[in-house]
Design an enzyme around this catalytic site. Structure first.
Site, short mmCIF file in Angstrom:
data_model
loop_
_atom_site.label_atom_id
_atom_site.label_comp_id
_atom_site.label_asym_id
_atom_site.label_seq_id
_atom_site.Cartn_x
_atom_site.Cartn_y
_atom_site.Cartn_z
CG HIS A 1 -1.97 -1.11 1.15
ND1 HIS A 1 -2.50 -1.60 -0.03
CD2 HIS A 1 -2.57 -1.81 2.15
CE1 HIS A 1 -3.37 -2.55 0.25
NE2 HIS A 1 -3.43 -2.71 1.55
CG HIS B 1 -7.76 -1.11 2.56
ND1 HIS B 1 -8.31 -1.82 3.59
CD2 HIS B 1 -6.76 -1.88 2.07
CE1 HIS B 1 -7.68 -2.97 3.73
NE2 HIS B 1 -6.74 -3.04 2.81
CD GLU C 1 -8.27 -3.75 -0.57
OE1 GLU C 1 -7.18 -3.17 -0.76
OE2 GLU C 1 -8.36 -4.80 0.11
#
Length: 383
Positions: A133, A207, A347
């Site tokens: 991420h 997210h 996602e």
């Protein structure tokens, strides 16, 4: 003047709440202080609300979707997002709840990739193995600037961030905006836009982790019915990095082409992929591929409350994650203790580790060719 559609009447037909043709309904946008960081930086909460009981709260910290209130078939409104009540917990106990993820969502193997013959090293923040991420201080740990906030037929909040050249090891200065919109039909839109001054890679998403019964419900989210229009997925190795294969879902616990209960496959230890992920933590290769306009990526339904969530996206993949790393140490909203299976993330994104797989759609972004990802969380109610 706001015209309010009768909620129970709409439910009696089993329909999503929609604007009547020609109505003059409007959604509201507002802002309020949300405290300060340790260095004194002021934070805000932006709230978008429609006339049907749907509302979204967005924090300027991480451009985070903090809450999403949605009515069920009984008319009761519940927060369907896992997260924290206090912005301080997003700072002190980060767990990606509802955040804007960037520069690169998901994993990059060993934090390494090559662009135009030059090697780049990103922070390794995923079990000291991969970059996850964005690595380091990703977009979820930045304070975003509010560019605009307005009410209207569609309420809108625009937030912006500049990521300097070399930020967390990524090349190029990146100017980014995230635009949240909410209309009277229950569509919460999120648009991610970015432009760069050097070739780079970008892969942004939200997210959010959902429990359509309401976050913290004792039954968790594993009884939800899930549909994903994907005939293939990307298997992973023990470090959750795609092998590069596109594997058919047919005959496996990854086949969600018809609605299936999430719980039915999550503990199937006969499938090595479930063992690797401790449940579902896999990218589904959507049949639609990359599209100009958002198309369906997933449909999640809670039979108990009647709440339905449809996720639409322009991107070719959706990461399906069942909160496998929620281990009871995360105390969320209203003091709820979050555990595995208490929420489901869907996602939309490019495929994980795509810079290291030539057969995956490229995440490259060049000067003069901006990045754009449009996704929608569409809420409705099934009788």
């Amino acid at each position: 003047m706001r015209k309010v559609v009768d909620f129970k009447t709409a439910l009696s037909y089993g329909l999503a709440l929609t604007l009547a043709s020609g109505s003059a309904m409007a959604a509201d946008a507002s802002r309020a202080p949300a405290g300060n960081l340790a260095d004194g930086t002021a934070l805000e909460t932006l709230t978008l609300t429609n006339g049907q009981g749907v509302s979204a709260k967005i924090l300027t910290y991480g451009a985070t979707l903090q809450s999403l209130m949605a009515p069920g078939r009984d008319g009761q409104v519940a927060d369907v997002l896992l997260g924290y009540d206090d912005v301080k917990d997003y700072v002190d106990h980060p767990n990606y709840f509802g955040v804007t993820v960037g520069r690169y969502a998901n994993r990059i193997a060993a934090g390494k990739f090559t662009l135009d013959g030059k090697a780049f090293q990103l922070p390794v923040n995923d079990n000291d193995v991969n970059s996850l991420h964005g690595g380091g201080k990703g977009f979820d740990k930045q304070v975003w600037k509010v560019v605009s906030l307005k009410s209207g037929p569609t309420a809108k909040a625009v937030l912006a961030l500049t990521s300097p050249d070399g930020d967390s090891g990524y090349p190029g200065k990146l100017d980014v905006t995230v635009t949240y919109t909410l209309d009277e039909s229950g569509n919460l839109g999120i648009a991610f836009d970015a432009k760069t001054d050097k070739p780079t890679i970008v892969n942004m998403t939200n997210h959010a982790i959902f429990n359509l019964q309401g976050e913290g419900s004792p039954d968790g989210a594993l009884g939800h019915m899930l549909t994903i229009p994907a005939k293939a997925y990307t298997p992973v190795d023990a470090n959750l990095i795609p092998t590069g294969e596109l594997k058919p879902v047919e005959g496996s616990v990854f086949d969600f082409r018809a609605p299936r209960r999430v719980a039915d496959g999550i503990r199937d230890g006969r499938d090595q992929q479930i063992v690797y992920g401790r449940g579902y933590d896999h990218n589904m290769a959507l049949d639609k591929g990359l599209t100009k306009a958002p198309e369906l990526a997933a449909r999640l339904e809670d039979p108990a409350s009647g709440r339905v969530l449809e996720v639409l996206t322009t991107e070719p993949g959706v990461q399906f994650y069942t909160g496998n790393f929620l281990d009871g140490t995360f105390i969320g909203k209203s003091g709820h203790l979050y555990r595995m299976g208490d929420g489901i993330a869907l996602e939309p994104q490019k495929f994980p580790d795509s810079p290291n797989h030539d057969n995956f759609l490229s995440a490259r972004v060049d000067p003069g060719k901006p990045y754009h990802h449009q996704m929608i969380y569409r809420l409705s109610v099934k009788r």
